[in-house]
Design a protein around this motif. Structure first.
Motif, PDB file in Angstrom:
ATOM      1  N   LYS A 103       2.429 -13.900  -2.563  1.00  0.00           N
ATOM      2  CA  LYS A 103       2.073 -14.253  -1.189  1.00  0.00           C
ATOM      3  C   LYS A 103       3.171 -15.089  -0.536  1.00  0.00           C
ATOM      4  N   GLU A 104       3.750 -16.015  -1.297  1.00  0.00           N
ATOM      5  CA  GLU A 104       4.846 -16.835  -0.756  1.00  0.00           C
ATOM      6  C   GLU A 104       6.084 -15.988  -0.491  1.00  0.00           C
ATOM      7  N   ALA A 105       6.369 -15.023  -1.370  1.00  0.00           N
ATOM      8  CA  ALA A 105       7.506 -14.115  -1.160  1.00  0.00           C
ATOM      9  C   ALA A 105       7.294 -13.270   0.095  1.00  0.00           C
ATOM     10  N   LEU A 106       6.046 -12.853   0.308  1.00  0.00           N
ATOM     11  CA  LEU A 106       5.726 -12.075   1.509  1.00  0.00           C
ATOM     12  C   LEU A 106       5.907 -12.911   2.767  1.00  0.00           C
ATOM     13  N   LYS A 107       5.503 -14.191   2.715  1.00  0.00           N
ATOM     14  CA  LYS A 107       5.692 -15.096   3.856  1.00  0.00           C
ATOM     15  C   LYS A 107       7.175 -15.277   4.159  1.00  0.00           C
ATOM     16  N   ARG A 108       7.981 -15.457   3.109  1.00  0.00           N
ATOM     17  CA  ARG A 108       9.433 -15.626   3.312  1.00  0.00           C
ATOM     18  C   ARG A 108      10.038 -14.368   3.928  1.00  0.00           C
ATOM     19  N   ALA A 109       9.579 -13.215   3.468  1.00  0.00           N
ATOM     20  CA  ALA A 109      10.091 -11.949   4.011  1.00  0.00           C
ATOM     21  C   ALA A 109       9.729 -11.802   5.488  1.00  0.00           C
ATOM     22  N   LEU A 110       8.493 -12.181   5.834  1.00  0.00           N
ATOM     23  CA  LEU A 110       8.060 -12.102   7.233  1.00  0.00           C
ATOM     24  C   LEU A 110       8.841 -13.072   8.114  1.00  0.00           C
ATOM     25  N   GLN A 111       9.122 -14.255   7.586  1.00  0.00           N
ATOM     26  CA  GLN A 111       9.915 -15.241   8.340  1.00  0.00           C
ATOM     27  C   GLN A 111      11.330 -14.732   8.597  1.00  0.00           C
TER      28      GLN A 111
END
Length: 323
Positions: free
Chosen positions: A304-312
């Motif tokens: 989930k944190e990796a997905l947030k970083r990718a979206l950012q």
């Protein structure tokens, strides 16, 4: 006796096509089934592709656990593509025929991927066993080279087993009937249609099925018995929760995969049990590849944190492009 069967097979006309009955007994639901499976296919491909992309692109996920997860998602992408496009075309056009060669190839590709998944799930269980039960040796044991060897071994053993099995299966003659009461070319219903002697193929199938499913299943089971035993010995509640969180997603995936697989192949596919058998087949061939990435993304903090970083990063990139 064998010679008589072979002679009868030679005297009959060989068929070149099978008819996959699928869900043809429910004509009023064909469009609904098409839309449902189309959505499932799109979501499955998107979710698993996203997992692979995150594992490749995010440095925080460059660990053995996520390397194996990326490979599992690759398997799910391929196995879904072995079944659903053909099923969608059949539902849309109403053409349920498939050539004998095409049927055998579909079974080969799907069987190869399912067998590789059995081995890979066992590898992932062993990875979690080392991480929880042998944490001091984990980094040494699970180095990059060993991880590559484990994954390559899973794919290679599956390739050898299915290639051998298909070499026997391709020698069968099919003279009719040619209707398969399934939505894909599974081994058992195809063998039942053969007018050749199938005792050798059945024996080879039994031997290889035992080799490619029982040892991985036992390794997975033993790994989780050791893991749960080690977690129960942790004195603090927080420590137990943290340890269990690292393997809970994989445990759910394993339970879903083996639970549906065992149900499908242990239930007699006759009479009143044909419909439930087909439903469970849909679950392990179609729904499991959809559910797996959702389980890992919803229950795994690092994903989930990796997905947030990718979206950012995507937002920042789009912001730069606009400026």
């Amino acid at each position: 006796m064998h010679l008589m069967e072979e002679g009868e097979a030679e005297n009959q006309t060989s068929i070149t096509e099978f008819i996959l009955l699928g869900f043809g007994n429910l004509p009023e639901l064909q469009i609904i089934f098409f839309l449902l499976f189309l959505v499932i296919y799109i979501v499955t491909m998107t979710a698993n592709t996203l997992i692979v992309a995150l594992v490749v692109a995010d440095q925080h996920l460059h660990t053995p656990m996520y390397f194996f997860l990326g490979n599992l998602s690759c398997l799910e992408i391929c196995s879904t593509s072995a079944i659903l496009p053909r099923m969608l075309a059949s539902l849309l056009a109403g053409d349920r025929t498939i050539s004998v060669t095409g049927c055998i190839l579909q079974f080969y590709w799907f069987g190869f991927l399912v067998t590789a998944e059995c081995s890979l799930l066992a590898v992932m269980s062993y990875d979690r066993y080392l991480a929880i039960c042998k944490p001091l040796n984990y980094a040494i044991c699970m180095n990059g080279r060993f991880c590559m060897q484990l994954v390559a071994g899973s794919w290679l053993s599956s390739f050898i087993i299915l290639t051998t099995l298909i070499s026997f299966m391709s020698q069968l003659a099919f003279c009719g009937p040619n209707e398969i009461d399934h939505f894909f070319c599974d081994l058992t219903p195809v063998i039942k249609l053969s007018c050749s002697n199938t005792s050798l193929v059945t024996l080879v199938t039994l031997i290889f099925s035992s080799i490619d499913t029982v040892p991985p299943f036992l390794l997975t089971l033993i790994s989780y018995v050791c893991i749960i035993s080690a977690i129960l010995r942790i004195p603090s509640t927080t420590g137990k929760q943290k340890a269990f969180s690292t393997c809970s997603s994989h445990l759910i995936v394993v339970a879903l995969f083996y639970g549906t697989l065992i149900t499908v192949y242990m239930l007699p596919n006759t009479g009143a049990l044909k419909a439930p058998n087909k439903v469970f087949s849909v679950f392990y061939t179609v729904l499991t590849p959809l559910i797996n990435p959702l389980i890992y993304s919803l229950r795994n903090k690092e994903v989930k944190e990796a997905l947030k970083r990718a979206l950012q990063k995507c937002r920042a990139f789009l912001g730069i492009q606009r400026n």
